[in-house]
Every structure is written in C-alpha cells, then in structure tokens.
Design an enzyme around this catalytic site. Sequence first.
Site, PDB file in Angstrom:
ATOM      1  N   GLU A  79       0.823  -1.215   0.000  1.00  0.00           N
ATOM      2  CA  GLU A  79       0.000   0.000   0.000  1.00  0.00           C
ATOM      3  C   GLU A  79       0.853   1.259   0.000  1.00  0.00           C
ATOM      4  OE1 GLU A  79      -2.857   0.310   3.198  1.00  0.00           O
ATOM      5  OE2 GLU A  79      -4.447  -0.567   2.002  1.00  0.00           O
ATOM      6  N   HIS A 124       9.115 -26.697  -1.242  1.00  0.00           N
ATOM      7  CA  HIS A 124       8.583 -27.851  -1.972  1.00  0.00           C
ATOM      8  C   HIS A 124       7.466 -27.440  -2.913  1.00  0.00           C
ATOM      9  CE1 HIS A 124      10.858 -30.721   0.593  1.00  0.00           C
ATOM     10  NE2 HIS A 124      10.842 -29.662   1.382  1.00  0.00           N
ATOM     11  N   LYS A 154     -14.223  -0.569  -4.505  1.00  0.00           N
ATOM     12  CA  LYS A 154     -15.366  -0.260  -3.623  1.00  0.00           C
ATOM     13  C   LYS A 154     -16.464   0.427  -4.423  1.00  0.00           C
ATOM     14  CE  LYS A 154     -12.602   0.428   0.532  1.00  0.00           C
ATOM     15  NZ  LYS A 154     -12.093   1.418   1.468  1.00  0.00           N
TER      16      LYS A 154
HETATM   17  O1  PA5 Z   1      -4.508   0.912   5.590  1.00  0.00           O
HETATM   18  C1  PA5 Z   1      -5.663   1.234   5.370  1.00  0.00           C
HETATM   19  O2  PA5 Z   1      -5.994   2.406   5.269  1.00  0.00           O
HETATM   20  C2  PA5 Z   1      -6.746   0.206   5.251  1.00  0.00           C
HETATM   21  O3  PA5 Z   1      -6.233  -1.071   5.301  1.00  0.00           O
HETATM   22  C3  PA5 Z   1      -7.740   0.417   6.376  1.00  0.00           C
HETATM   23  O4  PA5 Z   1      -7.076   0.303   7.595  1.00  0.00           O
HETATM   24  C4  PA5 Z   1      -8.869  -0.598   6.294  1.00  0.00           C
HETATM   25  O5  PA5 Z   1      -9.549  -0.441   5.093  1.00  0.00           O
HETATM   26  C5  PA5 Z   1      -9.813  -0.433   7.457  1.00  0.00           C
HETATM   27  O6  PA5 Z   1     -10.359   0.854   7.497  1.00  0.00           O
HETATM   28  P1  PA5 Z   1     -11.237   1.325   8.717  1.00  0.00           P
HETATM   29  O7  PA5 Z   1     -10.361   1.315   9.919  1.00  0.00           O
HETATM   30  O8  PA5 Z   1     -11.738   2.692   8.381  1.00  0.00           O
HETATM   31  O9  PA5 Z   1     -12.368   0.322   8.858  1.00  0.00           O
END
Ligand code: PA5
Length: 447
Positions: free
Chosen positions: A289, A310, A424
């Site tokens: 990310e 393996h 999304k």
């Molecule tokens: O790193 C990120 O931003 C995402 O992985 C969020 O943490 C994840 O989508 C969860 O979001 P939220 O805490 O708003 O539910």
Amino acid sequence: MSTSLKLNIDKVFGFVSKDKIYANKAAAEANVRTLYEKTGVGSDFTGWVRLPSSITEDQFQAIEQVAGFFRKEVDVVVVVGIGGSYLGARCVYEALSDNFWQMKAKKGPRIIFAGQNLSEDYLGELIELLDDKSYGIIVISKSGTTTEPAVAFRILKSHLEAKVGKAKAKDYIVAVTDAKRGAMRTLATQEGYATFVIPDDVGGRYSVLTPVGLVPIAAAGYDIRQLVQGAVDMEKATGPDVPFEENPSAIYAAARNELYKAGKTTEILASFNPKLVFFSEWWKQLYGESEGKDLKGIFPASVTFTADLHSMGQYIQQGLRNIFETVVSVSGTDKHIAIAPDAANLDQLNYLAGKRIQDVNRMAELGTMLAHVDGGVPNIRIEIPSISAYTLGSLMYFFEMACGISGYLLGVNPFDQPGVEAYKKNMFALLDKPGYEEESKKVKSRI
Ligand code: PA5
C-alpha cells in the site's frame, strides 16, 4: 543504541555494489529528517514516527484495564477489523501464540478475528461457535463504514444483544475508532461503549502500536509494554541523529531500492517459522500500500520455508530473474528437541542423530540462501534472536521506518492509498448503494 536485530546485506553485493547502495546515504538521511520534521508528502500521516516513545503510562493502564476485564469475564474475544485495522494485531497474536492453541487449554480468552472477509460461511460458523460461549467484541474501524467489519459487527452485535440483553451487551463491546468523526464514533457514543482513539495522524498500516493493535494484543494476554519497548529501542536506533551506516532501516531501504533499479521488481519475504505467516501478511500490506502507486513499486510477496521450498522453491531457483529475497531469520527456539539415533536406520537419518531440529532448519536456511544467490536471487537477511513481544516490536518499527525512507527514495507518497477505492465504487454500484445510481447503470452494463 543497539537492538537485538541484525541486518546483513552481504549477499546483495554480487548484484548491486556496496558503493551504489551507500551512495544513498545523503538522500536516506534526509528522508529520516523529513519524516521527523513532517516536511515531506503525506506528512499528515507520520504520527507513527515518534509514537513508540510517546505512549504514556495512562494509555498503557487504560488498555490493560479493558484487557483485564475481558481476560476475567469471557471465553472468547472477537476482534473485528480489516486491513490496517486488523493485520498488526493478527500478526503479533499468531507469532506469540502456541502453534496448536485451538487444541490446548489456556488461561484467558481465545482471540478470534472477524470482519476481514465477506464469507457467509465464516460468519455463520462463528455465530454457531459463539452460541454457547461467553464473549466480548473489540471492533476496530477508523471510519466505521468499511463494509467487511461493519457487516460482521452488525451481525455480532445483534447476536450478543439477543444472548445477554442489550443493557449488558454494551459492557462487552469496546470500539477503537476516530476521536470525533465517523459512523463508529457515533454508534459508540449512542450505545455507550468504552472507546479508544485511533490517532488522526497514523494510517492503518502503521497503527499496530496504537490501540488498534495494543487493545487486542493485551486482551490476548501478551506483553504490550515489551512490544512497545522493542519499538522504542528501534526508534532510537533509526532516528535522525543516527548516521546511515548505523541505521538498519536506512540501509535496508537503500538496498531494496537499488535492487529495484537493477530490475528486481519483486521482493519475497521469507521465514523458516510458521508463526511468522501473518507477519508476512502485515509486511505485505505495509509495503504494497505504501509503494505500489504512480505505476511504480516493488511487488511484495511472501513464502514460508521449508514448506514452500517444496512448491515455490522451483520458481525462486529458476524462474523469471526479477526477484530478491528478504529472510526474517529467528536464531532461537522455545522448545528443544534432538533427533534420536535408531538402530535400524531405515529412514537413513542417523547422520542427524544428536542434532536438534533447529540445527536442521538452520542448515536448510543457509543452504537455501546460497542456492538462491547462486540462482540469481539476491538475499537480504534480518536476524532476530527469538520471537518475543520485544523482538516483534523492534522488527515492526524497523520495517515501518524503512518503508517511510524507501517510499521517499522511490519518489512516492508512502502514506496514502488512493487505489483502494476503485473496487469499492464498483461493488457499491453493483449493490445499489444510494448515491451510486449513475455508476450502477454503467457497471451493470459491463457485467
Ligand atoms: O490501511 C488502510 O488504510 C486500510 O487497510 C484500512 O485500515 C482498512 O480499510 C480499514 O479501514 P477502517 O479502519 O476505516 O475500517
């Protein structure tokens, strides 16, 4: 400041020279200062930099109090969250737990994670399990509207309320969320849940040392003070006054960026310990990310050896040569099992008699490193003495700091994730969410 973590990049030098890596000295040192001074891109989300050393005694005590309540009162704690609101806690929990915890008696509640998938079977089977258990819920969501945890929480909340009554259920639910904004904050205030705050300036993937990670880890009975201490020591070992040559995060960041420039576009995090499977999942989110954007970035992958030798071993040895390996090597074990001699020796293992399984694992590790290097796969090695709360805290902060430095060396904003919204939008349109009517027509016509 010395920590127990040792970084070794010697097996990279056959692919990119030490000079090239060390030529990043000025830039990497500047990047550390930029992180501390909050002068770079994404600086609104660099609260994790000084986080370990800023956790107060009051904060520890508040978390330990809630954890103590759960540990005394319930059989199961269900931790609801996804992504950055899930992987840090899961990583530490799996690393510190007995491999067979499901089958063994243990003091305190079992921890079960939910809200990290949309599997109807997963939630249905969980509800069946909880029917005859006492349980509490830690729901973790900054926004409160992330689909997976919101769906899971709605179902678990109504199950708990039906089981123990609405008035009692609220005492068994703790929310970790934004200080003021968001659907979860509104719900928690309305229902009267105990809450912990996710700081505004810490993004999900850097949040393991906030209540996001610390509340569930403490509820599992693990030592959050040692976890944080490991991170505090690494914070000092990678700070702005530490020269490049002594800063393991800076050297790792520089080495992987030089490998990337030399065409090594996939990094495989390898371990020889099944307890680290979720460590790799946490690491993949952190790097994937943070760096995968603007059509750039090393692709983070992971393997667990020797099992994957393996299966994936063939590809790593002889497939496309765009990969390098980073091995998290654990030198110590908790258990000691020596291989006994056998008079018949039908399995031909007597040459191992007297050796420990860890000795065999170690030689598998070193043999693999040499074979992969010979096959064209550079190797970075990060050694920790054992898996403990302290070493995990230290390792996690090491990788966080390296990720910040590395993202800046790559020229991206390591603290945003604009790309995660695309799926999304389509999903909401396909589900006819109000406000997505136009998108809905377009998306449905393409299916
Ligand atoms: O790193 C990120 O931003 C995402 O992985 C969020 O943490 C994840 O989508 C969860 O979001 P939220 O805490 O708003 O539910």
